[in-house]
Design a protein around this motif. Structure first.
Motif, PDB file in Angstrom:
ATOM      1  N   GLY A  61       0.807  -1.211   0.000  1.00  0.00           N
ATOM      2  CA  GLY A  61       0.000   0.000   0.000  1.00  0.00           C
ATOM      3  C   GLY A  61       0.840   1.259   0.000  1.00  0.00           C
ATOM      4  N   LYS A  62       1.980   1.219   0.655  1.00  0.00           N
ATOM      5  CA  LYS A  62       2.842   2.401   0.725  1.00  0.00           C
ATOM      6  C   LYS A  62       3.452   2.718  -0.641  1.00  0.00           C
ATOM      7  N   TYR A  63       3.840   1.674  -1.374  1.00  0.00           N
ATOM      8  CA  TYR A  63       4.403   1.905  -2.703  1.00  0.00           C
ATOM      9  C   TYR A  63       3.333   2.387  -3.676  1.00  0.00           C
ATOM     10  N   VAL A  64       2.121   1.806  -3.581  1.00  0.00           N
ATOM     11  CA  VAL A  64       1.023   2.259  -4.443  1.00  0.00           C
ATOM     12  C   VAL A  64       0.721   3.729  -4.170  1.00  0.00           C
ATOM     13  N   GLU A  65       0.689   4.100  -2.875  1.00  0.00           N
ATOM     14  CA  GLU A  65       0.430   5.488  -2.504  1.00  0.00           C
ATOM     15  C   GLU A  65       1.472   6.422  -3.108  1.00  0.00           C
ATOM     16  N   LYS A  66       2.726   6.038  -3.017  1.00  0.00           N
ATOM     17  CA  LYS A  66       3.797   6.887  -3.543  1.00  0.00           C
ATOM     18  C   LYS A  66       3.703   7.006  -5.061  1.00  0.00           C
ATOM     19  N   LEU A  67       3.402   5.896  -5.742  1.00  0.00           N
ATOM     20  CA  LEU A  67       3.268   5.932  -7.190  1.00  0.00           C
ATOM     21  C   LEU A  67       2.102   6.808  -7.618  1.00  0.00           C
ATOM     22  N   LEU A  68       0.999   6.746  -6.861  1.00  0.00           N
ATOM     23  CA  LEU A  68      -0.149   7.574  -7.192  1.00  0.00           C
ATOM     24  C   LEU A  68       0.150   9.051  -6.973  1.00  0.00           C
ATOM     25  N   ARG A  69       0.903   9.367  -5.917  1.00  0.00           N
ATOM     26  CA  ARG A  69       1.292  10.761  -5.700  1.00  0.00           C
ATOM     27  C   ARG A  69       2.127  11.258  -6.864  1.00  0.00           C
ATOM     28  N   GLY A  70       3.049  10.408  -7.335  1.00  0.00           N
ATOM     29  CA  GLY A  70       3.871  10.788  -8.478  1.00  0.00           C
ATOM     30  C   GLY A  70       3.034  10.939  -9.726  1.00  0.00           C
ATOM     31  N   HIS A  71       2.045  10.048  -9.873  1.00  0.00           N
ATOM     32  CA  HIS A  71       1.152  10.136 -11.037  1.00  0.00           C
ATOM     33  C   HIS A  71       0.375  11.444 -11.028  1.00  0.00           C
ATOM     34  N   SER A  72      -0.125  11.847  -9.861  1.00  0.00           N
ATOM     35  CA  SER A  72      -0.920  13.068  -9.769  1.00  0.00           C
ATOM     36  C   SER A  72      -0.097  14.289 -10.142  1.00  0.00           C
ATOM     37  N   SER A  73       1.161  14.299  -9.726  1.00  0.00           N
ATOM     38  CA  SER A  73       2.010  15.460  -9.990  1.00  0.00           C
ATOM     39  C   SER A  73       2.457  15.525 -11.446  1.00  0.00           C
ATOM     40  N   GLN A  74       2.361  14.389 -12.162  1.00  0.00           N
ATOM     41  CA  GLN A  74       2.823  14.349 -13.546  1.00  0.00           C
ATOM     42  C   GLN A  74       1.667  14.276 -14.548  1.00  0.00           C
ATOM     43  N   ALA A  75       0.415  14.386 -14.036  1.00  0.00           N
ATOM     44  CA  ALA A  75      -0.750  14.164 -14.896  1.00  0.00           C
ATOM     45  C   ALA A  75      -0.820  15.142 -16.063  1.00  0.00           C
ATOM     46  N   SER A  76      -0.147  16.297 -15.930  1.00  0.00           N
ATOM     47  CA  SER A  76      -0.204  17.275 -17.013  1.00  0.00           C
ATOM     48  C   SER A  76       0.580  16.819 -18.233  1.00  0.00           C
ATOM     49  N   ASN A  77       1.423  15.815 -18.073  1.00  0.00           N
ATOM     50  CA  ASN A  77       2.213  15.292 -19.181  1.00  0.00           C
ATOM     51  C   ASN A  77       1.574  13.995 -19.676  1.00  0.00           C
ATOM     52  N   PRO A  78       0.960  13.969 -20.856  1.00  0.00           N
ATOM     53  CA  PRO A  78       0.275  12.764 -21.336  1.00  0.00           C
ATOM     54  C   PRO A  78       1.186  11.554 -21.421  1.00  0.00           C
ATOM     55  N   MET A  79       2.470  11.770 -21.663  1.00  0.00           N
ATOM     56  CA  MET A  79       3.387  10.653 -21.775  1.00  0.00           C
ATOM     57  C   MET A  79       3.580   9.947 -20.449  1.00  0.00           C
ATOM     58  N   ASP A  80       3.294  10.638 -19.322  1.00  0.00           N
ATOM     59  CA  ASP A  80       3.472  10.044 -17.999  1.00  0.00           C
ATOM     60  C   ASP A  80       2.160   9.500 -17.437  1.00  0.00           C
ATOM     61  N   ASP A  81       1.076   9.592 -18.200  1.00  0.00           N
ATOM     62  CA  ASP A  81      -0.246   9.213 -17.706  1.00  0.00           C
ATOM     63  C   ASP A  81      -0.431   7.698 -17.844  1.00  0.00           C
ATOM     64  N   THR A  82       0.391   6.924 -17.110  1.00  0.00           N
ATOM     65  CA  THR A  82       0.361   5.470 -17.242  1.00  0.00           C
ATOM     66  C   THR A  82      -0.201   4.766 -16.018  1.00  0.00           C
ATOM     67  N   LEU A  83      -0.313   5.451 -14.894  1.00  0.00           N
ATOM     68  CA  LEU A  83      -0.790   4.828 -13.671  1.00  0.00           C
ATOM     69  C   LEU A  83      -1.993   5.595 -13.149  1.00  0.00           C
ATOM     70  N   SER A  84      -3.075   4.882 -12.905  1.00  0.00           N
ATOM     71  CA  SER A  84      -4.289   5.510 -12.408  1.00  0.00           C
ATOM     72  C   SER A  84      -5.017   4.528 -11.518  1.00  0.00           C
ATOM     73  N   LEU A  85      -6.043   5.007 -10.811  1.00  0.00           N
ATOM     74  CA  LEU A  85      -6.861   4.120  -9.982  1.00  0.00           C
ATOM     75  C   LEU A  85      -7.546   3.067 -10.843  1.00  0.00           C
ATOM     76  N   ALA A  86      -7.978   3.475 -12.042  1.00  0.00           N
ATOM     77  CA  ALA A  86      -8.626   2.520 -12.951  1.00  0.00           C
ATOM     78  C   ALA A  86      -7.645   1.441 -13.400  1.00  0.00           C
ATOM     79  N   PHE A  87      -6.391   1.848 -13.683  1.00  0.00           N
ATOM     80  CA  PHE A  87      -5.361   0.891 -14.080  1.00  0.00           C
ATOM     81  C   PHE A  87      -5.105  -0.123 -12.962  1.00  0.00           C
TER      82      PHE A  87
END
Length: 221
Positions: free
Chosen positions: A189-215
């Protein structure tokens, strides 16, 4: 790294400033025969290092941070504690991966027997621990690998069902209502949380939009 399967119970004594001594019930316990200086030992779920070997136990140093975040600074002389040696490569993993790094403390609310199990409930005022408590997720309580039976949406309350052998062979029967316990959430859970935080901060870049809650949901998380 540990698995949350308790191998023995020891008794605690305060041997000096920042030092704890653990005594085993018998001088021939297998944990003692296999112990060496520098080994990691989980004491009530807290990873400590063996600094001195004794005929019937060992001495470990405890930092101010560990005393502040865990129950070790509150336990009186002679308290029973759960003990587990570190996992070895090729060893069986009967519980779940436990690092021995406590997230925070909870408090026993109730303990009752139901059929062939004990039902224990806990309150978790520490948000650092509550955030990782999810239904049917893994939780280490004083180093014991258990499964969350039920919990509040925020994780500030949860319950577990404990089978008789786990209840009898650990310190759980010694807990009193209101007593503090060490809690460690599942490291996944801690790693998922960290990855999601990174995903949120990079969401403005479509190339980085690879991890989401749906994924994560699609792939079984």
């Amino acid at each position: 790294m540990f698995t949350g399967l308790i191998q023995a119970m020891g008794r605690l004594s305060h041997s000096g400033i920042g030092q704890l001594t653990l005594h085993y019930p018998t001088p021939t316990h297998p944990l003692l025969a296999d112990m060496a200086l520098g080994d990691s030992m989980a004491v009530d779920g807290i990873c400590l290092t063996v600094e001195t070997l004794l005929p019937q136990g060992f001495v470990a140093a405890v930092s101010p941070e560990t005393l502040a975040r865990t129950t070790l600074g509150q336990l009186p002389e002679g308290s029973w504690v759960n003990l587990e040696s570190s996992l070895r490569v090729g060893g069986k993993i009967g519980g779940h991966f436990v690092t021995g790094h406590v997230d925070g403390r909870g408090h026993l609310e109730t303990a009752s027997q139901a059929d062939n199990a004990w039902i224990l409930s806990f309150t978790v005022p520490d948000a650092r621990a509550a955030r990782y408590i999810v239904p049917k997720g893994s939780i280490a309580i004083n180093g014991i690998s258990l499964t969350v039976a039920d919990c509040s949406p925020s994780g500030d309350w949860f319950s577990v069902a404990v089978i008789p052998v786990t209840y009898q062979e650990t310190t759980l029967p010694h807990l009193q209502p209101g007593q503090a316990v060490n809690l460690e959430g599942d490291i996944l859970g801690k790693y998922v949380e960290k990855l999601l935080r990174g995903h949120s901060s990079q969401a403005s870049n479509p190339m980085d939009d690879t991890l989401s809650l749906a994924f994560l949901a699609e792939h079984g998380y």
